[in-house]
Design an enzyme around this catalytic site. Structure first.
Site, PDB file in Angstrom:
ATOM      1  N   SER A 130      79.558  69.168  65.286  1.00  0.00           N
ATOM      2  CA  SER A 130      80.364  69.881  64.295  1.00  0.00           C
ATOM      3  C   SER A 130      80.338  71.400  64.468  1.00  0.00           C
ATOM      4  O   SER A 130      80.675  71.912  65.533  1.00  0.00           O
ATOM      5  CB  SER A 130      79.866  69.453  62.914  1.00  0.00           C
ATOM      6  OG  SER A 130      80.614  70.027  61.896  1.00  0.00           O
ATOM      7  N   ASP A 156      84.556  70.298  64.906  1.00  0.00           N
ATOM      8  CA  ASP A 156      85.080  68.939  65.067  1.00  0.00           C
ATOM      9  C   ASP A 156      86.249  68.679  64.124  1.00  0.00           C
ATOM     10  O   ASP A 156      86.654  67.528  63.926  1.00  0.00           O
ATOM     11  CB  ASP A 156      83.972  67.884  64.910  1.00  0.00           C
ATOM     12  CG  ASP A 156      83.333  67.911  63.545  1.00  0.00           C
ATOM     13  OD1 ASP A 156      83.470  68.925  62.819  1.00  0.00           O
ATOM     14  OD2 ASP A 156      82.690  66.903  63.168  1.00  0.00           O
ATOM     15  N   ASP A 188      86.721  68.806  60.821  1.00  0.00           N
ATOM     16  CA  ASP A 188      86.695  68.128  59.528  1.00  0.00           C
ATOM     17  C   ASP A 188      86.520  69.106  58.363  1.00  0.00           C
ATOM     18  O   ASP A 188      86.458  68.696  57.213  1.00  0.00           O
ATOM     19  CB  ASP A 188      85.645  66.995  59.476  1.00  0.00           C
ATOM     20  CG  ASP A 188      84.242  67.467  59.749  1.00  0.00           C
ATOM     21  OD1 ASP A 188      84.029  68.680  59.940  1.00  0.00           O
ATOM     22  OD2 ASP A 188      83.335  66.611  59.770  1.00  0.00           O
ATOM     23  N   ASN A 222      82.226  74.588  51.557  1.00  0.00           N
ATOM     24  CA  ASN A 222      82.455  74.950  52.961  1.00  0.00           C
ATOM     25  C   ASN A 222      83.765  74.392  53.525  1.00  0.00           C
ATOM     26  O   ASN A 222      84.067  74.593  54.697  1.00  0.00           O
ATOM     27  CB  ASN A 222      81.268  74.510  53.816  1.00  0.00           C
ATOM     28  CG  ASN A 222      81.057  73.003  53.786  1.00  0.00           C
ATOM     29  OD1 ASN A 222      81.997  72.237  53.639  1.00  0.00           O
ATOM     30  ND2 ASN A 222      79.808  72.571  53.921  1.00  0.00           N
ATOM     31  N   ARG A 268      67.176  74.323  48.192  1.00  0.00           N
ATOM     32  CA  ARG A 268      67.047  72.919  48.608  1.00  0.00           C
ATOM     33  C   ARG A 268      66.735  72.865  50.097  1.00  0.00           C
ATOM     34  O   ARG A 268      67.158  73.757  50.859  1.00  0.00           O
ATOM     35  CB  ARG A 268      68.322  72.117  48.302  1.00  0.00           C
ATOM     36  CG  ARG A 268      69.577  72.723  48.891  1.00  0.00           C
ATOM     37  CD  ARG A 268      70.789  71.836  48.666  1.00  0.00           C
ATOM     38  NE  ARG A 268      70.853  70.751  49.635  1.00  0.00           N
ATOM     39  CZ  ARG A 268      71.302  70.883  50.870  1.00  0.00           C
ATOM     40  NH1 ARG A 268      71.738  72.041  51.327  1.00  0.00           N
ATOM     41  NH2 ARG A 268      71.330  69.834  51.679  1.00  0.00           N
ATOM     42  N   SER A 311      67.443  71.829  53.751  1.00  0.00           N
ATOM     43  CA  SER A 311      68.652  71.408  54.472  1.00  0.00           C
ATOM     44  C   SER A 311      68.479  69.982  54.986  1.00  0.00           C
ATOM     45  O   SER A 311      67.372  69.566  55.330  1.00  0.00           O
ATOM     46  CB  SER A 311      68.885  72.353  55.650  1.00  0.00           C
ATOM     47  OG  SER A 311      69.705  71.731  56.614  1.00  0.00           O
ATOM     48  N   GLY A 312      69.589  69.254  55.070  1.00  0.00           N
ATOM     49  CA  GLY A 312      69.542  67.909  55.645  1.00  0.00           C
ATOM     50  C   GLY A 312      69.914  67.924  57.117  1.00  0.00           C
ATOM     51  O   GLY A 312      69.902  66.883  57.773  1.00  0.00           O
ATOM     52  N   THR A 313      70.265  69.074  57.652  1.00  0.00           N
ATOM     53  CA  THR A 313      70.698  69.124  59.049  1.00  0.00           C
ATOM     54  C   THR A 313      69.924  70.125  59.906  1.00  0.00           C
ATOM     55  O   THR A 313      70.026  70.099  61.122  1.00  0.00           O
ATOM     56  CB  THR A 313      72.196  69.498  59.152  1.00  0.00           C
ATOM     57  OG1 THR A 313      72.371  70.801  58.586  1.00  0.00           O
ATOM     58  CG2 THR A 313      73.083  68.515  58.420  1.00  0.00           C
ATOM     59  N   ARG A 352      67.473  76.171  52.251  1.00  0.00           N
ATOM     60  CA  ARG A 352      68.640  77.007  51.925  1.00  0.00           C
ATOM     61  C   ARG A 352      68.492  77.590  50.532  1.00  0.00           C
ATOM     62  O   ARG A 352      68.038  76.910  49.606  1.00  0.00           O
ATOM     63  CB  ARG A 352      69.928  76.199  51.977  1.00  0.00           C
ATOM     64  CG  ARG A 352      70.294  75.738  53.353  1.00  0.00           C
ATOM     65  CD  ARG A 352      71.767  75.344  53.439  1.00  0.00           C
ATOM     66  NE  ARG A 352      71.989  74.478  54.583  1.00  0.00           N
ATOM     67  CZ  ARG A 352      72.059  74.893  55.841  1.00  0.00           C
ATOM     68  NH1 ARG A 352      71.920  76.173  56.119  1.00  0.00           N
ATOM     69  NH2 ARG A 352      72.263  74.035  56.825  1.00  0.00           N
TER      70      ARG A 352
HETATM   71  P1  NG1 Z   1      72.705  71.000  54.921  1.00  0.00           P
HETATM   72  O1  NG1 Z   1      72.185  71.473  56.221  1.00  0.00           O
HETATM   73  O2  NG1 Z   1      72.010  69.787  54.341  1.00  0.00           O
HETATM   74  O3  NG1 Z   1      72.841  72.126  53.939  1.00  0.00           O
HETATM   75  C1  NG1 Z   1      75.231  71.179  55.811  1.00  0.00           C
HETATM   76  C2  NG1 Z   1      76.214  71.637  54.762  1.00  0.00           C
HETATM   77  C3  NG1 Z   1      76.729  70.422  54.017  1.00  0.00           C
HETATM   78  C4  NG1 Z   1      77.310  69.378  54.970  1.00  0.00           C
HETATM   79  C5  NG1 Z   1      76.330  69.092  56.103  1.00  0.00           C
HETATM   80  C6  NG1 Z   1      76.901  68.193  57.171  1.00  0.00           C
HETATM   81  C7  NG1 Z   1      76.155  73.628  53.341  1.00  0.00           C
HETATM   82  C8  NG1 Z   1      75.370  74.450  52.376  1.00  0.00           C
HETATM   83  N1  NG1 Z   1      75.559  72.522  53.798  1.00  0.00           N
HETATM   84  O4  NG1 Z   1      74.201  70.471  55.166  1.00  0.00           O
HETATM   85  O5  NG1 Z   1      77.667  70.821  53.070  1.00  0.00           O
HETATM   86  O6  NG1 Z   1      78.566  69.798  55.441  1.00  0.00           O
HETATM   87  O7  NG1 Z   1      75.872  70.304  56.718  1.00  0.00           O
HETATM   88  O8  NG1 Z   1      77.621  68.860  58.148  1.00  0.00           O
HETATM   89  O9  NG1 Z   1      77.289  73.990  53.672  1.00  0.00           O
HETATM   90 ZN    ZN Z   2      82.464  69.332  61.044  1.00  0.00          ZN
END
Ligand code: NG1
Ligand code: ZN
Length: 541
Positions: free
Chosen positions: A64, A278, A280, A372, A495, A497-499, A504
């Site tokens: 992405s 990508d 989206d 976003n 929180r 981040s999940g990625t 963040r």
């Molecule tokens: P994380 O890294 O969990 O904040 C980010 C985006 C999400 C989502 C995911 C997947 C922000 C703050 N966070 O997640 O909205 O798009 O990546 O790509 O934009």
């Molecule tokens: Zn994307």
């Protein structure tokens, strides 16, 4: 299952020992060179999931908006949705299994999920333009074939296009044809029919500048543009011919830096948008006559779309309900405007489109967007029924029903899609006769700032209330509350981040200076209370 073959081929995609990865919000994502074994194993998993669901499963190779050197993979479930949660756990287990445990983990998953191994499997694969993507998608295919699955390799696709292909294949082509041609035709036809109804479609509505993040969006938009060029002319920038993917451009850059991408010349009041790597996500922006930059993010996109859809519902005179779903990152002004001025119910979920998508399914029309720019609208069968019955309605209502029908066709219901969102937005602006400034003026964003903090283990932070409050570590939320009290119209939350391996921080307040200060103070609190590492957050970042 030929376990001997699995072991033999797995050794050709060996896992670097000790490497642990997590199937996160957007699948697996890390440096491309660490992903070969993950790709092979996701091919195996996709084949199992396909056998279990007796449906086509999708695998997308992309990272992405992340840097070009990264890559990632995610599985797409039968209705174009994100992978079911129990399978996300299987994905993590399988990706982290040492070579000698592979057979056992595969058998475990098959037993737990009652997979009939004799069943056929069919997997479709797509990839973005990263240099590493071609080889990695081949590894996915190796995994699928080792389990006797069949596949179709679509090659280069945007992520939403792959979701579309999966959806079409599993709905017997009722939704559309599972080809690029089918995708282009379906969306373009709906778009052209919609804008035919615009009374004021002067030149200013007909052209749009698009920053393609040097990614797949450029290739696909170029293939598609002649299908709708009678209605909209797009000028492509950052099309990948020179620059690096997502570098100083793209939706994520524009949103997080709150400035225009490089490589795009913007004259005042020209309508511009950016896709991510990508395609989206999408955000809009323009420069006003004084040269000031104005960002129109996912929240304002959701506002435009939901207000238009609400008008159509009122027109049809039906008591169908509409709701908007956001995350904690939604600008406070947008939430207030939607609730108080538009009188649309707003709901907040955890970050990640699967959470928003799930909530949006509760409404007849559910509009969801992350700030976003990732989002779409979902429509219940009640809406479709209403449209079917509209033949008997009076002229004006029939017209509204027809518009609604075209909008449903135009949205890629399987997933948030920058191309389809762009066409919906362009059609609404033309139909409403709105300029980009008028759209922007619906409400004024509260100044805000997003920061990242490095900590030793981001799991020490846990949250509640759709991630708006921290539960642990002790004292953090109280500190944030005290800091927030110092500023006007302020709000802040943190929180994990999940990625990415970061925490963040988000803050908003009545002025940019206050938002920046608050974000910085909260970052410092995270650093001190949640085990910060590296450099201390500094004012001025
Ligand atoms: P994380 O890294 O969990 O904040 C980010 C985006 C999400 C989502 C995911 C997947 C922000 C703050 N966070 O997640 O909205 O798009 O990546 O790509 O934009
Ligand atoms: Zn994307």
């Amino acid at each position: 299952m030929d376990l001997g073959a699995v072991t033999k081929y797995s050794a050709l995609h060996a896992k670097p020992s000790g490497l642990i990865l997590q199937y996160g919000t957007a699948g697996f994502r890390t440096k491309a060179e660490h992903l070969d074994h993950v790709m092979f194993r996701m091919g195996l998993l996709a084949a199992l999931r396909s056998k279990q669901t007796k449906s086509t499963i999708g695998v997308m190779v992309t990272a992405s908006h992340n840097p070009e050197e990264d890559n990632g993979v995610k599985l797409v479930d039968p209705l174009g949705e994100m992978l079911a949660p129990s399978w996300e756990e299987h994905a993590t287990c399988l990706a982290n299994a040492e070579e000698q445990d592979m057979q056992r983990v595969l058998i475990d998953i098959s037993e737990k999920e009652a997979v009939n191994l004799q069943q056929d499997a069919f997997v479709v694969v797509g990839r973005d333009t990263r240099p590493s993507s071609e080889k990695l998608s081949q590894s996915v295919i190796d995994g699928v074939t080792v389990l006797g699955g069949e596949f179709h390799d679509y090659g280069l696709l945007t992520t939403p296009q792959l979701h579309y292909m999966v959806y079409c294949r599993n709905t017997g082509s009722r939704y559309g044809k599972a080809t690029l041609e089918g995708y282009y035709q379906k969306l373009s036809k709906a778009f052209m029919e919609l804008i035919k109804q615009a009374s004021c479609s002067g030149d200013e509505y007909r052209s749009l500048k698009v920053d393609c993040a040097n990614g797949i969006g450029a290739l696909k938009l170029r293939e598609m543009e002649h299908y709708f060029s009678q209605g909209l002319s797009v000028q492509l920038f950052n099309d990948g011919s020179k620059g690096k993917l997502n570098h100083l451009c793209g939706a994520d850059f524009v949103k997080s830096h709150q400035k225009p991408p490089q490589g795009m010349e913007i004259k005042s009041n020209e309508r511009c948008c950016s896709f991510d790597g990508d395609a989206d996500r999408i955000v809009y922006y323009y420069h006003d006559a004084d040269g000031h930059f104005h960002l129109i993010d996912g929240d304002k996109i959701a506002t435009l779309i939901s207000s238009f859809l609400k008008e159509l519902l009122v027109e049809i005179g039906e008591s169908l309900n509409i709701g908007v779903v956001q995350t904690a990152y939604a600008n406070g002004s947008s939430t207030r405007y939607l609730e108080e001025v538009m009188k649309v119910p707003v709901y907040c979920t955890k970050t990640g489109v699967k959470h928003l998508h799930h909530k949006a399914q509760e409404f007849d029309i559910g509009v969801y967007f992350e700030a976003n720019g990732h989002g779409t609208a979902l429509f219940s069968t009640a809406v479709e029924m209403k449209i079917k019955q509209s033949e008997q309605l009076e002229e004006k209502k029939r017209k509204a029903a027809k518009m609604l029908e075209n909008i449903i066709d135009l949205f890629n219901q399987a997933a948030g899609d920058a191309i389809s969102d762009m066409l919906v937005i362009e059609a609404i602006l033309a139909l409403k006769g709105l300029t980009v400034q008028q759209w922007d003026a619906l409400y004024t964003d509260l100044p805000n700032r997003q920061l990242k903090v490095q900590v030793a283990d981001r799991r020490v932070i846990s949250t509640t209330n759709a991630e708006r409050q921290a539960v642990t570590p002790p004292g953090l939320q109280e500190t944030i509350n005290d800091l927030v009290k110092k500023y006007k119209l302020s709000r802040a939350f943190v929180r994990p981040s999940g990625t990415e391996d970061v925490v963040r921080v988000y803050a908003e307040a009545d002025s940019q200076e206050s938002a920046d200060h608050l974000a910085c103070e909260v970052s410092l609190a995270v650093f001190q209370l949640a085990g910060g590492i590296g450099e201390r957050p500094q004012p001025g970042f």
